[in-house]
Write a protein that holds these residues in place. Structure first.
Motif, PDB file in Angstrom:
ATOM      1  N   TYR A 240       0.791  -1.187   0.031  1.00  0.00           N
ATOM      2  CA  TYR A 240      -0.084   0.119  -0.130  1.00  0.00           C
ATOM      3  C   TYR A 240       0.689   1.243   0.043  1.00  0.00           C
ATOM      4  CZ  TYR A 240      -4.148   2.961   1.214  1.00  0.00           C
ATOM      5  OH  TYR A 240      -4.855   3.955   0.950  1.00  0.00           O
ATOM      6  N   TYR A 241       1.903   1.255   0.646  1.00  0.00           N
ATOM      7  CA  TYR A 241       2.539   2.362   0.925  1.00  0.00           C
ATOM      8  C   TYR A 241       4.037   2.631   0.248  1.00  0.00           C
ATOM      9  CZ  TYR A 241      -0.287   3.925   4.651  1.00  0.00           C
ATOM     10  OH  TYR A 241      -1.717   4.481   5.531  1.00  0.00           O
ATOM     11  N   GLY A 242       4.521   1.244  -0.070  1.00  0.00           N
ATOM     12  CA  GLY A 242       5.756   1.387  -0.700  1.00  0.00           C
ATOM     13  C   GLY A 242       6.720   0.658   0.139  1.00  0.00           C
ATOM     14  N   GLU A 243       8.013   0.292  -0.371  1.00  0.00           N
ATOM     15  CA  GLU A 243       8.996  -0.367   0.373  1.00  0.00           C
ATOM     16  C   GLU A 243       9.599   0.599   1.331  1.00  0.00           C
ATOM     17  OE1 GLU A 243       8.605  -2.707  -3.382  1.00  0.00           O
ATOM     18  OE2 GLU A 243       8.720  -0.726  -2.943  1.00  0.00           O
ATOM     19  N   LYS A 244       9.896   1.822   1.180  1.00  0.00           N
ATOM     20  CA  LYS A 244      10.520   2.708   1.969  1.00  0.00           C
ATOM     21  C   LYS A 244       9.891   2.611   3.329  1.00  0.00           C
ATOM     22  CE  LYS A 244      13.020   6.949   1.919  1.00  0.00           C
ATOM     23  NZ  LYS A 244      13.113   8.379   1.187  1.00  0.00           N
ATOM     24  N   ILE A 245       8.573   2.825   3.367  1.00  0.00           N
ATOM     25  CA  ILE A 245       7.878   2.914   4.482  1.00  0.00           C
ATOM     26  C   ILE A 245       7.858   1.310   5.122  1.00  0.00           C
ATOM     27  CG2 ILE A 245       5.378   3.320   5.488  1.00  0.00           C
ATOM     28  CD1 ILE A 245       5.225   5.826   3.721  1.00  0.00           C
ATOM     29  N   GLY A 246       7.498   0.474   4.414  1.00  0.00           N
ATOM     30  CA  GLY A 246       7.453  -0.912   4.785  1.00  0.00           C
ATOM     31  C   GLY A 246       8.907  -1.393   5.637  1.00  0.00           C
ATOM     32  N   ILE A 247       9.984  -0.844   5.281  1.00  0.00           N
ATOM     33  CA  ILE A 247      11.426  -1.215   5.908  1.00  0.00           C
ATOM     34  C   ILE A 247      10.993  -0.435   6.929  1.00  0.00           C
ATOM     35  CG2 ILE A 247      13.803  -0.519   5.661  1.00  0.00           C
ATOM     36  CD1 ILE A 247      13.424  -2.862   4.334  1.00  0.00           C
ATOM     37  N   TYR A 248      10.664   0.701   7.368  1.00  0.00           N
ATOM     38  CA  TYR A 248      10.690   1.673   8.554  1.00  0.00           C
ATOM     39  C   TYR A 248       9.710   0.891   9.514  1.00  0.00           C
ATOM     40  CZ  TYR A 248       9.058   4.639  12.127  1.00  0.00           C
ATOM     41  OH  TYR A 248       8.904   5.173  13.352  1.00  0.00           O
ATOM     42  N   PHE A 249       8.683   0.294   9.233  1.00  0.00           N
ATOM     43  CA  PHE A 249       8.050  -0.454   9.913  1.00  0.00           C
ATOM     44  C   PHE A 249       8.467  -1.811  10.450  1.00  0.00           C
ATOM     45  CE2 PHE A 249       4.774   2.960   9.248  1.00  0.00           C
ATOM     46  CZ  PHE A 249       4.291   3.202  10.348  1.00  0.00           C
ATOM     47  N   ALA A 250       9.329  -2.242   9.649  1.00  0.00           N
ATOM     48  CA  ALA A 250       9.709  -3.439   9.833  1.00  0.00           C
ATOM     49  C   ALA A 250      11.111  -3.423  10.793  1.00  0.00           C
ATOM     50  CB  ALA A 250      10.487  -4.300   8.395  1.00  0.00           C
ATOM     51  N   TRP A 251      11.731  -2.241  10.736  1.00  0.00           N
ATOM     52  CA  TRP A 251      12.929  -1.952  11.526  1.00  0.00           C
ATOM     53  C   TRP A 251      12.285  -1.699  12.838  1.00  0.00           C
ATOM     54  CZ3 TRP A 251      14.049   2.549  14.211  1.00  0.00           C
ATOM     55  CH2 TRP A 251      15.318   2.551  14.994  1.00  0.00           C
ATOM     56  N   LEU A 252      11.275  -0.872  13.154  1.00  0.00           N
ATOM     57  CA  LEU A 252      10.724  -0.268  14.451  1.00  0.00           C
ATOM     58  C   LEU A 252      10.002  -1.597  15.058  1.00  0.00           C
ATOM     59  CD1 LEU A 252       9.894   1.894  16.218  1.00  0.00           C
ATOM     60  CD2 LEU A 252       7.716   2.246  14.720  1.00  0.00           C
ATOM     61  N   GLY A 253       9.333  -2.374  14.009  1.00  0.00           N
ATOM     62  CA  GLY A 253       8.804  -3.604  14.971  1.00  0.00           C
ATOM     63  C   GLY A 253      10.113  -4.440  15.695  1.00  0.00           C
ATOM     64  N   PHE A 254      10.974  -4.876  14.652  1.00  0.00           N
ATOM     65  CA  PHE A 254      12.061  -5.338  15.221  1.00  0.00           C
ATOM     66  C   PHE A 254      12.721  -4.878  16.300  1.00  0.00           C
ATOM     67  CE2 PHE A 254      16.601  -6.952  15.004  1.00  0.00           C
ATOM     68  CZ  PHE A 254      16.283  -8.487  14.854  1.00  0.00           C
ATOM     69  N   TYR A 255      13.103  -3.733  16.203  1.00  0.00           N
ATOM     70  CA  TYR A 255      13.748  -2.810  17.578  1.00  0.00           C
ATOM     71  C   TYR A 255      12.926  -2.966  18.658  1.00  0.00           C
ATOM     72  CZ  TYR A 255      15.020   1.361  20.149  1.00  0.00           C
ATOM     73  OH  TYR A 255      15.571   1.875  21.315  1.00  0.00           O
ATOM     74  N   THR A 256      11.617  -2.839  18.700  1.00  0.00           N
ATOM     75  CA  THR A 256      10.654  -3.005  19.740  1.00  0.00           C
ATOM     76  C   THR A 256      10.907  -4.492  20.363  1.00  0.00           C
ATOM     77  OG1 THR A 256       9.400  -1.550  18.728  1.00  0.00           O
ATOM     78  CG2 THR A 256       8.142  -2.822  20.589  1.00  0.00           C
ATOM     79  N   GLU A 257      10.843  -5.623  19.367  1.00  0.00           N
ATOM     80  CA  GLU A 257      10.892  -7.024  19.828  1.00  0.00           C
ATOM     81  C   GLU A 257      12.136  -7.107  20.557  1.00  0.00           C
ATOM     82  OE1 GLU A 257      10.651  -9.445  16.384  1.00  0.00           O
ATOM     83  OE2 GLU A 257       8.631  -8.578  16.058  1.00  0.00           O
ATOM     84  N   MET A 258      13.224  -6.684  19.951  1.00  0.00           N
ATOM     85  CA  MET A 258      14.707  -6.836  20.888  1.00  0.00           C
ATOM     86  C   MET A 258      14.565  -6.282  22.191  1.00  0.00           C
ATOM     87  SD  MET A 258      16.604  -9.011  19.173  1.00  0.00           S
ATOM     88  CE  MET A 258      18.261  -8.655  19.615  1.00  0.00           C
ATOM     89  N   LEU A 259      14.028  -4.842  22.198  1.00  0.00           N
ATOM     90  CA  LEU A 259      13.824  -4.310  23.508  1.00  0.00           C
ATOM     91  C   LEU A 259      13.534  -4.954  24.698  1.00  0.00           C
ATOM     92  CD1 LEU A 259      12.858  -0.361  22.564  1.00  0.00           C
ATOM     93  CD2 LEU A 259      14.787  -1.305  23.810  1.00  0.00           C
TER      94      LEU A 259
END
Length: 866
Positions: A240-259
């Motif tokens: 829906y939003y493109g790869e650039k926004i998708g990568i951001y939410f993938a990183w934010l979700g992974f960072y939150t999981e590791m936290l």
């Protein structure tokens, strides 16, 4: 004037032209020029004519059709020929064969994760295909069922924006290089907005069966807060939003999981400090008879009197919660955690690159996303040795001059921050004496529970931290504009280069702005004080600060909590409340009309614009938070827990914001988080050093361990407090720093009390008086040895972990190789079949017989036909 349409005959909540067939790929809006600005009208006329010449189809909604009666809307549709041409130019990857490689990723005990799963149709909205760069000459090679839906809306709006950004708005006879692009037309007010449309309202699916209602699904399964424990639909976000926004939410979700793992260990270390209160012998001494009998030297000149050590009883207990053996363990753990986070993210990123067809994207990024501003501002031309075409370039002299001016501007602003920090330090030094005088006779001292906690040190620290936070916010607002201006002035060539330059500038500034006060408290406060009778003064008048009697670590914790929590709360208010209020006010009139009359383009027009730097600020916020939980985590083990709680909210706030409060951004590609990766690596390395120094020089851990194992004799903490305080003869005070008689407490009798104590390891009055003792040098050597040992151990583990964990999973490497092989084989077979068809039509011109081809190897086929 545009054709009038009866609103009652047709619903305006649609993403199609009036014919109901052609999809609206982009919308331009402008208001009626009452002042009669002919220049804007002329620009629009030429621009729209050039868009039509480029093959785009336009349809205009008259101002009488809009809610305010002043806004025109130009709807843009890209027909198949235009999409196919530019998909070829942009090398957009499209499917040509279903992926038949089996996915063998079996997760042990997968049923445990069922509550966190989303429906498969949401997680995987599209089948998995082999893809290849689109080629207009090989239409029949690709899986094209319907030309109208072959390119998804995100790809369509990306192609249209590519055309809009490069289309001129001058007459063909005029050679005005700088008059091109929608960005300039937006800046000069020719158009008010340019945006692609959302596919439906966010709270209900579209009535049109041809619409996928992806926005509704994103809101239902992703943006609502009750889904906070669910996984993110990354494939749908990307679609829906493109790869650039998708990568951001993938990183934010992974960072939150590791936290989560860092937060669990941090809580355990905090509980260890909480439950070992009874073993805290030095706090018992401070709160008991020993602390009641020790008279401490004044903490400021003139206005501060003598005081008993037991007055710091509460701060001593508080300090123990963070300043204990668990602190050392947690500092080492976080050094390893940050390495694991970065290494596992590289693996996650590599998997996404494969799944989202971004493996070969970097070269395309450099070649195909040249900024229109670069093309228009660079008047010089030179031959490209690769393409053999003339292309714009920036002369070396101009580039050096612009870079120098940019660097000087950044240094000036960093110097301004340092000046502000010095101002805050001066404030701390100047008001401490005033707080000491006020609080001594304050009615709050009589409050049963809170009175003992309100000390001059606490009042100074909290007010200074709040002032510092306000200064940080003000400087941020000012510097953002400056950073964008100087980056524009440098004229970066590609969008990637532009973002990287801006990222470095903004992070350098934010690093100094947010962390400088914490660095001051951690590494400078209380370190250059001198001793009674020979204090060190700032600017010759302001006596340097001493640490809180409970130690500087608790003050660093206070500073960290105020700045970190304050920033997170302020950030969430800015991100959620401000856009909502602006949208609520902007759409107040339209809410009174039936839904069918509130057009899709007007609904989106009333939303907030998501600028090209919108994602940049999201990354910046998270990376600054990452610095807080790594650089100073030894002083506050609960920092990862606060960050985790914030990020759980942050993911859903960002999702809610994207789906409900912002216009749909133009889809953009990105294969990684860009320059932020290197910044995170740099912060990770620096965090090992800062935490080693915090444990050694800010906390009292090393002096206590030295007393326990070297000086106590029986490995107990008995007499630690007495040996950690030096003795000063009151008669040696100079007249200007001797306390006024009125400031001394009632129990003080100068004829009885002849000495006072202070925090240091110095000789008592007499031989070699007030010089550092041998114990001071032993402890200093132990501190330096701890720093060296901790850094080497953590760095050794970091490098070992980085070496043992490959950046790209072996499974992904194998799948990439397999896919490339199958793509080449499939392309070869396609070309051979195509060649056989051509040869069968020209049998008289070829000596070979088509029937024999199935039995001949591919090399023989190619050589014979050639």
């Amino acid at each position: 004037m545009a054709r009038q349409v009866d609103k009652n005959q047709q619903s305006k909540d649609s993403v199609f032209f009036r014919d109901g067939k052609r999809r609206i790929d982009f919308v331009l809006s402008y208001t009626d020029d009452r002042a009669g600005d002919n220049k804007k009208q002329e620009r629009r006329k030429e621009y729209e004519a050039n868009l039509q010449k480029a093959g785009l189809e336009l349809e205009t909604e008259d101002k009488s059709e809009s809610e305010d009666g002043k806004t025109y809307f130009v709807k843009i549709h890209a027909p198949w020929e235009v999409l196919a041409t530019y998909a070829d130019v942009l090398k957009i990857k499209v499917p040509f064969k279903a992926n038949d490689i089996p996915n063998n990723r079996d997760i042990p005990m997968d049923w445990l994760f069922t509550p966190f799963r989303l429906p498969d149709r949401i997680m995987n909205p599209e089948p998995d295909y082999f893809t290849s760069s689109f080629n207009k000459e090989k239409i029949d090679f690709f899986l094209i069922d319907d030309k109208e839906t072959f390119f998804p809306p995100s790809v369509r709006n990306r192609i249209v924006y590519y055309i809009l950004a490069r289309c001129p708005y001058h007459k063909p006879v005029l050679e005005e290089k700088d008059k091109k692009g929608i960005k300039r037309l937006l800046n000069n007010g020719t158009y008010g907005a340019a945006f692609p449309l959302h596919d439906c309202r966010y709270w209900k699916p579209a009535k049109d069966l041809n619409s996928d209602s992806e926005r509704f699904h994103l809101y239902k399964h992703w943006a609502r807060f009750h889904s906070f424990f669910k996984e993110q639909p990354l494939n749908l976000i990307r679609k829906y939003y493109g790869e650039k926004i998708g990568i951001y939410f993938a990183w934010l979700g992974f960072y939150t999981e590791m936290l989560f793992f860092a937060a669990v260990v941090g809580v355990i270390c905090f509980l260890y400090g909480l439950f070992t209160f009874d073993d805290n012998e030095w706090s018992k001494d401070i709160c008991g008879e020993i602390g009641g009998s020790i008279v401490m030297c004044p903490l400021c000149d003139k206005k501060c009197g003598y005081w008993k050590l037991n007055s710091t009883c509460n701060s001593s207990w508080q300090s123990h919660m963070f300043d204990n053996v668990g602190t050392v363990f947690f500092a080492i753990f976080m050094g390893i955690w940050v390495t694991l986070f970065l290494e596992f993210w590289k693996r996650r990123q590599a998997r996404l690159e494969y799944e989202w067809d971004l493996v070969d994207f970097e070269e395309e990024q450099q070649q195909l996303q040249r900024r229109p501003e670069y093309e228009t501002k660079c008047t010089a031309r030179r031959l490209n040795t690769v393409t053999q075409e003339m292309e714009p370039y920036l002369p070396v002299t101009s580039k050096c001059a612009r870079t120098f001016l940019s660097g000087a501007t950044v240094l000036f602003w960093i110097a301004l921050i340092i000046a502000c920090i010095i101002g805050v330090i001066a404030y701390r030094l100047a008001v401490y004496a005033a707080f000491a005088s006020i609080i001594k006779d304050s009615p709050t001292k009589k409050i049963e529970l809170v009175g003992s906690l309100i000390t001059p040190q606490l009042a100074t620290s909290v007010t200074a931290s709040c002032i510092n936070f306000i200064i940080i916010m003000i400087l941020n607002l000012m510097y953002e504009r400056v950073a964008i201006w100087i980056t524009d002035m440098e004229i970066p060539k590609t969008h990637l280069e532009y973002e990287n330059k801006l990222t470095v500038k903004m992070f350098l500034f934010q690093f100094v702005n947010y962390y400088s006060s914490c660095f001051y408290v951690a590494f400078f406060k209380g370190k250059f004080v001198g001793y009674p009778g020979d204090y060190i003064y700032m600017f010759g008048k302001l006596r340097n600060e001493e640490c809180d009697p409970g130690g500087c670590l608790i003050e660093l914790t206070t500073q960290l909590v105020i700045v970190m929590v304050g920033k997170q709360v302020w950030g969430n208010i800015q991100e959620a409340l401000v856009p909502w209020l602006m949208n609520w006010w902007g759409s107040r009139k339209a809410r009174n009309h039936p839904e069918s009359l509130y057009s899709r383009w007007e609904q989106d027009h009333d939303l907030q614009n998501f600028g090209h730097l919108g994602l940049f600020y999201e990354y910046l916020e998270m990376v600054i938070q990452f610095g807080f939980i790594t650089l100073f985590v030894a002083s506050f083990p609960l920092a990862p827990l606060l960050a985790l709680m914030n990020n759980i909210i942050e993911v859903r706030v960002d999702a809610w914001k994207f789906t409900t409060q912002f216009r749909r951004p133009v889809a953009a590609k990105a294969h990684s988080i860009g320059a932020w990766q290197e910044i995170l690596n740099g912060v990770a390395v620096l965090s090992v050093v800062t935490n080693a120094f915090i444990v050694s020089f800010t906390s009292d851990m090393i002096p206590r361990l030295a007393h326990l194992y070297v000086y106590s004799g029986n490995q107990t903490m008995n007499n630690y407090i007495n040996q950690s305080l030096s003795v000063f003869n009151i008669s040696h005070f100079q007249e200007w720093n001797k306390p006024d008689p009125d400031e001394n407490p009632n129990w003080f009798d100068s004829s009885v009390i002849t000495t006072c104590r202070y925090r240091d390891y110095r000789n008592p009055p007499g031989v070699d008086q007030y010089k550092h003792t041998m114990r001071f040098w032993h402890i200093l050597a132990a501190k330096l040895a701890f720093i060296i040992i901790m850094e080497h151990v953590v760095f050794l583990v970091k490098f070992f972990v980085a070496w043992i964990i490959p950046d790209v999973p072996s499974e992904v490497k194998a799948r990439i190789k397999r896919e490339r092989y199958l793509v080449q084989e499939y392309l070869h077979n396609y070309e051979v079949e195509k060649l056989k068809i051509q040869l069968s039509r020209r049998e008289d011109d070829c000596l070979c017989t088509p029937m024999i081809y199935p039995d001949i190897s591919r090399h023989e086929v190619l050589s014979e036909c050639l």
